[in-house]
Design a protein around this motif. Structure first.
Motif, PDB file in Angstrom:
ATOM      1  N   CYS A  68       0.832  -1.209   0.000  1.00  0.00           N
ATOM      2  CA  CYS A  68       0.000   0.000   0.000  1.00  0.00           C
ATOM      3  C   CYS A  68       0.865   1.257   0.000  1.00  0.00           C
ATOM      4  O   CYS A  68       0.562   2.237  -0.701  1.00  0.00           O
ATOM      5  N   ILE A  69       1.949   1.248   0.806  1.00  0.00           N
ATOM      6  CA  ILE A  69       2.829   2.420   0.848  1.00  0.00           C
ATOM      7  C   ILE A  69       3.492   2.642  -0.510  1.00  0.00           C
ATOM      8  O   ILE A  69       3.554   3.779  -1.022  1.00  0.00           O
ATOM      9  N   LEU A  70       3.984   1.557  -1.108  1.00  0.00           N
ATOM     10  CA  LEU A  70       4.618   1.690  -2.420  1.00  0.00           C
ATOM     11  C   LEU A  70       3.620   2.151  -3.477  1.00  0.00           C
ATOM     12  O   LEU A  70       3.951   2.986  -4.341  1.00  0.00           O
ATOM     13  N   PHE A  71       2.408   1.641  -3.409  1.00  0.00           N
ATOM     14  CA  PHE A  71       1.387   2.048  -4.371  1.00  0.00           C
ATOM     15  C   PHE A  71       1.019   3.512  -4.188  1.00  0.00           C
ATOM     16  O   PHE A  71       0.859   4.257  -5.177  1.00  0.00           O
ATOM     17  N   LEU A 114       3.802   5.599  -5.548  1.00  0.00           N
ATOM     18  CA  LEU A 114       3.758   5.616  -7.006  1.00  0.00           C
ATOM     19  C   LEU A 114       2.678   6.568  -7.518  1.00  0.00           C
ATOM     20  O   LEU A 114       2.911   7.343  -8.463  1.00  0.00           O
ATOM     21  N   LEU A 115       1.508   6.518  -6.892  1.00  0.00           N
ATOM     22  CA  LEU A 115       0.435   7.441  -7.290  1.00  0.00           C
ATOM     23  C   LEU A 115       0.845   8.886  -7.060  1.00  0.00           C
ATOM     24  O   LEU A 115       0.533   9.767  -7.878  1.00  0.00           O
ATOM     25  N   TRP A 116       1.532   9.148  -5.941  1.00  0.00           N
ATOM     26  CA  TRP A 116       1.954  10.517  -5.644  1.00  0.00           C
ATOM     27  C   TRP A 116       2.967  11.008  -6.675  1.00  0.00           C
ATOM     28  O   TRP A 116       2.905  12.157  -7.138  1.00  0.00           O
ATOM     29  N   ILE A 117       3.913  10.133  -7.053  1.00  0.00           N
ATOM     30  CA  ILE A 117       4.902  10.517  -8.060  1.00  0.00           C
ATOM     31  C   ILE A 117       4.237  10.775  -9.409  1.00  0.00           C
ATOM     32  O   ILE A 117       4.549  11.763 -10.103  1.00  0.00           O
TER      33      ILE A 117
END
Length: 392
Positions: free
Chosen positions: A230-233, A236-239
């Motif tokens: 979830c943190i990585l996802f 990724l969405l934030w980037i």
């Protein structure tokens, strides 16, 4: 004709030779011949077959022993009756098979109805008990241990909903088979009071769990993994959002920058004409408020990006100027003879319109001279004529 020699008579046996033959072999005719033995064997075979057929035809079938009496009450030594077969009912020497069985000789063979019904009831029973266990695994308060009488009650309930057209004997047979199947399928355990109880295997119960419950339990067992994903996802969405926002901001800044260049070019052209009172410069803050909508004015990065593009453009000069006692930053277009295609088209279009206007006014003046009030009318057209000559 040749003469035939007379036969000599055979010599008579002597007493000594007769004595020797009698002592070595039996006299002829003492034993039957081979043909006599074959005839005797054929006669005996035919007689035995005829006796067997007659005995079979004259024999009456033995009656069946009454199933209402105990088996030890009969003396089977005298073959007075045949024992009643399993799954059969014998009354008055006659055999009648219970429902679900058909007679085959002196036995009763199942016809398939009981097996189908028992399989169906067993599946419903497994589903009922395993669903209860599955709900318990999902955290719901429910019963997972079932005593033998509980299983029997469930079977009776299932029979009441699916009677299958069986008689009481057939129901009892199916019920016995279902109980036997339950003992082989369910796990057997003992309660605190040493009572035997049935329990659905946990692996089977997990298959009956709802999908949402399975997902929830999988997440609870893999909290660290799910949290990391979830943190990585989210990162990724934030980037991706930042990249999209910067690209949209850059596109909007370039669009505003092009509008700034057009406005400064137009203002520089208008300031060079003798009849215009326009200043060659434009206040930066006025230009910003004119081009940006109120929502975009709150975004300081947008106008900052536009200012960076303006500073990189050598055609635009930026300097401070005191306006009404307040220092302002102004922009001024410094390029000459390098107008954009849009501005050139505007200037050429204005010149063509001015020439057409002058030609029309000349024709109108020629017609009005023929009228008595031509001087008054022509006086009113002198100012447009002068403007047309300036454009020409």
């Amino acid at each position: 004709m040749p003469s035939r020699s007379p036969r000599r008579p055979a010599p008579l046996p002597s007493a000594s030779s007769t004595r020797r033959r009698g002592a070595g072999e039996p006299p002829p005719g003492l034993f039957p011949t081979r043909e006599d033995l074959l005839r005797l064997l054929a006669v005996l075979t035919i007689a035995a077959a005829a006796a067997a057929v007659c005995s079979r035809l004259n024999r009456r079938p033995e009656p069946f022993c009454d199933s209402l009496r105990a088996p030890d009450e009969y003396d089977y030594a005298d073959d007075s009756c045949q024992p009643c077969p399993q799954n059969g009912r014998c009354v008055g020497g006659q055999l009648e098979c219970v429902q679900g069985f058909k007679r085959y000789g002196a036995s009763c063979v199942e016809d398939g109805l009981l097996s189908q019904t028992a399989t169906k009831i067993s599946e419903l029973l497994h589903l009922r008990i395993c669903d209860q266990h599955a709900r318990a695994l999902c955290g719901q308060p429910t019963k997972i241990l079932f005593h033998k009488h509980d299983v029997s009650d469930i079977i009776d309930e299932l029979f009441s909903k699916n009677p299958a057209g069986l008689t009481e004997d057939g129901i009892q047979l199916v019920k016995a088979r279902v109980l036997e199947s339950a003992q082989g399928f369910f796990e057997t355990t003992f309660t605190s009071n040493k009572a035997e109880a049935f329990k659905c295997p946990e692996l089977v119960a997990e298959r009956h769990m709802p999908l949402t419950c399975q997902i929830r339990q999988w997440i609870s067992r893999n909290v660290i993994f799910v949290t990391t994903i979830c943190i990585l996802f989210a990162a990724l969405l934030w980037i991706l959002w930042i990249i999209y926002w910067r690209r949209a901001l850059s596109n909007r800044a370039e669009q505003i920058y092009e509008q700034v260049c057009e406005i400064l070019e137009d203002n520089a052209i208008n300031a060079k004409t003798s009849y215009s009172n326009c200043e060659p410069w434009v206040v930066a803050s006025w230009l910003r408020d004119h081009l940006l909508v109120p929502r975009e004015r709150k975004n300081a990065f947008l106008w900052k990006k536009v200012e960076e593009l303006i500073l990189e453009d050598s055609r635009i000069d930026q300097y401070p100027k005191v306006i009404k006692g307040e220092s302002k930053v102004v922009y001024e277009w410094q390029a000459t003879g390098s107008l954009s295609g849009k501005i050139k088209k505007k200037v050429q279009g204005a010149r063509v319109e001015a020439i057409k206007l002058a030609d029309e006014m000349s024709a109108c003046v020629g017609e009005l001279l023929q009228v008595s009030s031509a001087e008054q009318v022509c006086t009113s057209w002198q100012t447009p004529r002068t403007q047309a000559d300036q454009w020409r």
